[in-house]
Design a protein around this motif. Structure first.
Motif, short mmCIF file in Angstrom:
data_model
loop_
_atom_site.label_atom_id
_atom_site.label_comp_id
_atom_site.label_asym_id
_atom_site.label_seq_id
_atom_site.Cartn_x
_atom_site.Cartn_y
_atom_site.Cartn_z
N ALA A 1 6.88 -6.43 -5.32
CA ALA A 1 7.25 -7.84 -5.04
C ALA A 1 8.84 -7.97 -5.30
O ALA A 1 9.58 -8.56 -4.66
CB ALA A 1 6.53 -8.82 -6.09
N PHE A 2 9.29 -7.37 -6.21
CA PHE A 2 10.77 -7.44 -6.73
C PHE A 2 11.53 -7.02 -5.46
O PHE A 2 12.49 -7.51 -5.12
CB PHE A 2 10.93 -6.76 -7.93
N PHE A 3 11.14 -5.77 -5.03
CA PHE A 3 12.18 -5.18 -4.00
C PHE A 3 11.98 -5.95 -2.85
O PHE A 3 13.00 -5.94 -1.78
CB PHE A 3 11.80 -3.81 -3.90
N PHE A 4 10.82 -6.50 -2.38
CA PHE A 4 10.63 -6.96 -1.18
C PHE A 4 11.50 -8.25 -1.09
O PHE A 4 12.15 -8.59 -0.23
CB PHE A 4 9.12 -7.41 -1.09
N ILE A 5 11.22 -9.11 -2.15
CA ILE A 5 12.10 -10.28 -2.27
C ILE A 5 13.61 -10.14 -2.35
O ILE A 5 14.38 -10.77 -1.72
CB ILE A 5 11.57 -11.03 -3.57
N PHE A 6 13.98 -9.14 -3.12
CA PHE A 6 15.16 -8.78 -3.20
C PHE A 6 15.99 -8.46 -1.70
O PHE A 6 17.09 -8.96 -1.60
CB PHE A 6 15.47 -7.74 -4.46
N PHE B 1 0.86 -1.19 0.06
CA PHE B 1 -0.09 -0.03 0.10
C PHE B 1 1.02 1.25 -0.18
O PHE B 1 0.70 2.09 -0.81
CB PHE B 1 -0.87 -0.11 1.35
N LEU B 2 1.84 1.48 1.02
CA LEU B 2 2.77 2.61 1.01
C LEU B 2 3.61 2.61 -0.26
O LEU B 2 3.80 3.69 -0.71
CB LEU B 2 3.58 2.25 2.37
N LEU B 3 4.08 1.68 -0.68
CA LEU B 3 4.96 1.84 -1.87
C LEU B 3 4.12 2.06 -3.25
O LEU B 3 4.70 2.85 -3.97
CB LEU B 3 5.79 0.40 -2.20
N ALA B 4 2.95 1.45 -3.42
CA ALA B 4 2.00 1.68 -4.50
C ALA B 4 1.57 3.36 -4.44
O ALA B 4 1.08 3.69 -5.39
CB ALA B 4 0.87 0.71 -4.53
N LYS B 5 1.19 3.70 -3.28
CA LYS B 5 0.65 4.95 -2.99
C LYS B 5 1.94 6.16 -3.24
O LYS B 5 1.57 7.28 -3.65
CB LYS B 5 -0.25 5.22 -1.72
N PHE B 6 2.83 6.01 -2.37
CA PHE B 6 4.03 7.12 -2.21
C PHE B 6 5.23 6.83 -2.81
O PHE B 6 6.36 7.73 -3.19
CB PHE B 6 4.28 7.44 -0.72
N GLY B 7 5.48 5.54 -3.44
CA GLY B 7 6.82 5.20 -3.72
C GLY B 7 6.82 4.92 -5.17
O GLY B 7 7.46 5.89 -6.10
N GLY C 1 12.25 -10.37 11.62
CA GLY C 1 13.09 -10.15 10.46
C GLY C 1 12.37 -9.52 9.30
O GLY C 1 12.78 -8.54 8.49
N LEU C 2 10.98 -10.05 9.18
CA LEU C 2 10.16 -9.45 8.24
C LEU C 2 9.85 -8.08 8.19
O LEU C 2 10.01 -7.15 7.41
CB LEU C 2 8.99 -10.41 8.28
N MET C 3 9.63 -7.81 9.65
CA MET C 3 9.38 -6.32 9.75
C MET C 3 10.51 -5.37 9.46
O MET C 3 10.20 -4.33 9.06
CB MET C 3 8.94 -6.02 11.47
N PHE C 4 11.70 -5.84 9.98
CA PHE C 4 12.80 -5.15 9.93
C PHE C 4 13.34 -4.79 8.37
O PHE C 4 13.49 -3.77 7.96
CB PHE C 4 14.05 -5.82 10.57
N ASN C 5 13.20 -6.10 7.64
CA ASN C 5 13.37 -6.04 6.12
C ASN C 5 12.41 -5.05 5.47
O ASN C 5 12.73 -4.46 4.53
CB ASN C 5 13.38 -7.43 5.29
N SER C 6 11.26 -5.13 5.85
CA SER C 6 10.11 -4.52 5.25
C SER C 6 10.35 -2.83 5.65
O SER C 6 10.14 -2.13 4.55
CB SER C 6 8.88 -4.63 5.61
N ALA C 7 10.87 -2.63 6.79
CA ALA C 7 11.02 -1.23 7.05
C ALA C 7 12.20 -0.59 6.12
O ALA C 7 12.11 0.62 5.50
CB ALA C 7 11.53 -1.10 8.39
N VAL C 8 13.25 -1.56 5.80
CA VAL C 8 14.37 -1.40 4.96
C VAL C 8 13.77 -0.98 3.49
O VAL C 8 14.49 0.13 3.03
CB VAL C 8 15.64 -2.37 4.90
N VAL C 9 12.86 -1.95 3.05
CA VAL C 9 12.42 -1.72 1.83
C VAL C 9 11.81 -0.42 1.75
O VAL C 9 11.97 0.46 0.66
CB VAL C 9 11.44 -2.92 1.30
N LEU C 10 10.85 -0.15 2.66
CA LEU C 10 10.09 1.08 2.60
C LEU C 10 11.22 2.34 2.59
O LEU C 10 10.90 3.23 2.09
CB LEU C 10 9.16 1.22 3.82
#
Lengths: 168, 336
Positions: free
Chosen positions: B174-179, A23-29, B108-117
């Protein structure tokens, strides 16, 4: 914890986290990035097209410039030719005029001479006629005295008149 | 090399290989960082469980780390049902509660997701501050733009077709999440190194997302090709093609799930195995141990490099196959 059976807790969190990330990436990224990149590439394409157009314009401008230069040269040559023609014509005209003037002056002189001559002739004729009248007077005065003498006198007078006429 | 060495050391090894491998690639309630002077250094994570009888419980995994029972909960032993999971002790019975604990993988998922974001939003922030039409980003934003553009141009545009814009946010995510998760999995220290994309629950959710994108947003032509394909009449009489195609609806995301899971898991197991050589050969004598350790380190460096490649490759492959499946579900009917 088994490797190949999905664990419920992780499924739950994964769904939640991935949902939030998506959601965040599709909206702001991503739309921000892809949209900007697309706009930029459009702009670059437009710029390239414009540059090409400008180049073409420049080419055509150079062409027309060359054409104009050629035209100007032609014009120059034409004007030069015309001027020299006009000069020649003017000279010719002046000569013609001068000749005409001279002719006119001559004509005038000739006419004056002719008029003088005419008046002189008229004068002479008057003189002759006066003389003739005088002669006739004299002949008439000596009248009938001697016929032979008369004849002689007439001849003499006529000769005289003729001589005068010749002289004038 | 492993197969030669394992029988040699099996007898006297004080390392339980199974526990060693599964402990590293599997999930746990606390994050074992290292052991200093025989005392484990752990990051204890919150346990969140819901029992049918006593309702919600939330406590630190410190209370159950050594096998103790806390508020009626403990971690089941290896010989009990639900081994390794939290169970509720009700008399002599062990009941599995609803368990949404923040485990090692969830953390780990939360941490990595934060990194992706962080990576993507920091990259996107540049465009808010600059006129992207007039200038191109440099540095970090430039790197992010390069990656995003590469994925979008090389994979998404090519494979999805004309209405790629609708799908590109999902596929890029999906790409960046997996990568990023793959890369983080290679780094062996806390808070990295959790085996996220080598966990079947994670890949299952990713594959389901692709499946939804394919089947929910598929057009008429896609369903017609599945249920009533243009095949000779004798194949219509016996609907072999629809059967195959309907099985295909399920096998496609299944293959996506298994491919990512197995590749990343296998990579982690290989790396762990190579590292284990150092410890397993300890009793073979100093010379033997030193020699094999050098080989193991060299091989480990090679494996790590390979894993870097695989981390990118698997993210690329997942995104590309998802794009292809989506592209197939958006095909226009052929005009003849």
């Amino acid at each position: 914890m088994s490797l190949i059976t999905p664990d419920f807790g992780l499924l739950f969190w994964m769904t939640l986290i991935f949902g939030i990330v998506f959601f965040l990436l599709a909206k702001f990224g991503f739309p921000m990035i892809t949209g900007s990149v697309e706009k930029r590439s459009e702009r670059i394409n437009a710029s390239i097209a414009k540059a090409r157009e400008a180049e073409e314009k420049l080419h055509s401008l150079a062409d027309s410039q060359e054409k104009m230069l050629k035209q100007a040269q032609l014009e120059q040559a034409r004007i030069l030719k015309e001027t020299s023609e006009a000069r020649d014509q003017m000279i010719a005209q002046a000569k013609e005029d001068a000749r005409e003037e001279a002719r006119k002056i001559l004509e005038h002189a000739r006419m004056e001479i002719a008029a003088e001559k005419e008046s002189a002739m008229r004068d002479l004729r008057r003189q002759v006629s006066l003389l003739s009248v005088e002669v006739a007077e004299k002949i008439v005065r000596k009248n009938l005295k001697d016929s032979s003498e008369q004849m002689e006198l007439i001849d003499k007078l006529v000769d005289e008149v003729a001589g005068m006429q010749d002289r004038s | 090399m492993m197969t030669v060495l394992l029988p040699l050391s099996a007898g006297a090894a004080d390392i339980d290989m199974q526990e060693y491998l599964f402990g590293h690639v599997g999930d746990s309630y606390e994050w074992h960082v290292t052991t200093i002077k025989e005392k484990p250094v752990c990051v204890y994570l919150p346990v969140i469980v819901h029992s049918k009888s006593t309702g919600w419980h939330c406590f630190s995994s410190r209370h159950i780390a050594e096998g103790e029972t806390y508020e009626g909960f403990r971690i089941a032993h290896a010989d009990e049902p639900h081994a390794g999971k939290i169970v509720e002790v009700q008399g002599s019975e062990l009941v599995k509660p609803l368990d949404i604990s923040i485990t090692k993988n969830v953390f780990g998922l939360m941490f990595n997701s934060a990194v992706v974001l962080l990576i993507i939003l920091l990259g996107a922030r540049w465009y808010r501050k600059h006129d992207a039409v007039e200038e191109a980003p440099k540095g970090f934003a430039g790197l992010v733009e390069m990656l995003v553009t590469m994925v979008e141009d090389d994979i998404i545009k090519e494979c999805v077709g004309k209405d790629y814009k609708r799908y590109s946010p999902y596929l890029l995510t999906a790409f960046f999440f997996i990568f990023i998760n793959n890369l983080m999995g290679i780094i062996p220290f806390f808070p990295f190194g959790a085996n996220i994309t080598g966990n079947i629950a994670v890949t299952l959710v990713l594959a389901l997302c692709t499946s939804v994108a394919v089947n929910v947003f598929g057009n008429k032509q896609y369903w017609k090709d599945i249920l009533w394909p243009d095949v000779p009449i004798f194949l219509k009489a016996f609907p072999l093609m629809p059967v195959i195609e309907i099985i295909g609806i399920f096998t496609k995301p299944f293959s996506l799930m298994i491919r990512l899971f197995a590749n990343i898991l296998a990579g982690h197991v290989m790396l762990l195995g190579v590292v284990a050589v150092v410890f397993l050969t300890a009793e073979l004598g100093t010379v033997m141990n030193a020699g094999l350790s050098v080989i193991a380190v060299v091989f480990g460096v090679f494996m790590d490099c390979l894993e870097l490649l695989v981390a990118f490759l698997q993210a690329y492959v997942f995104t590309m196959l998802s794009s292809v499946f989506i592209g197939l579900s958006r095909q226009e009917p052929e005009t003849e």
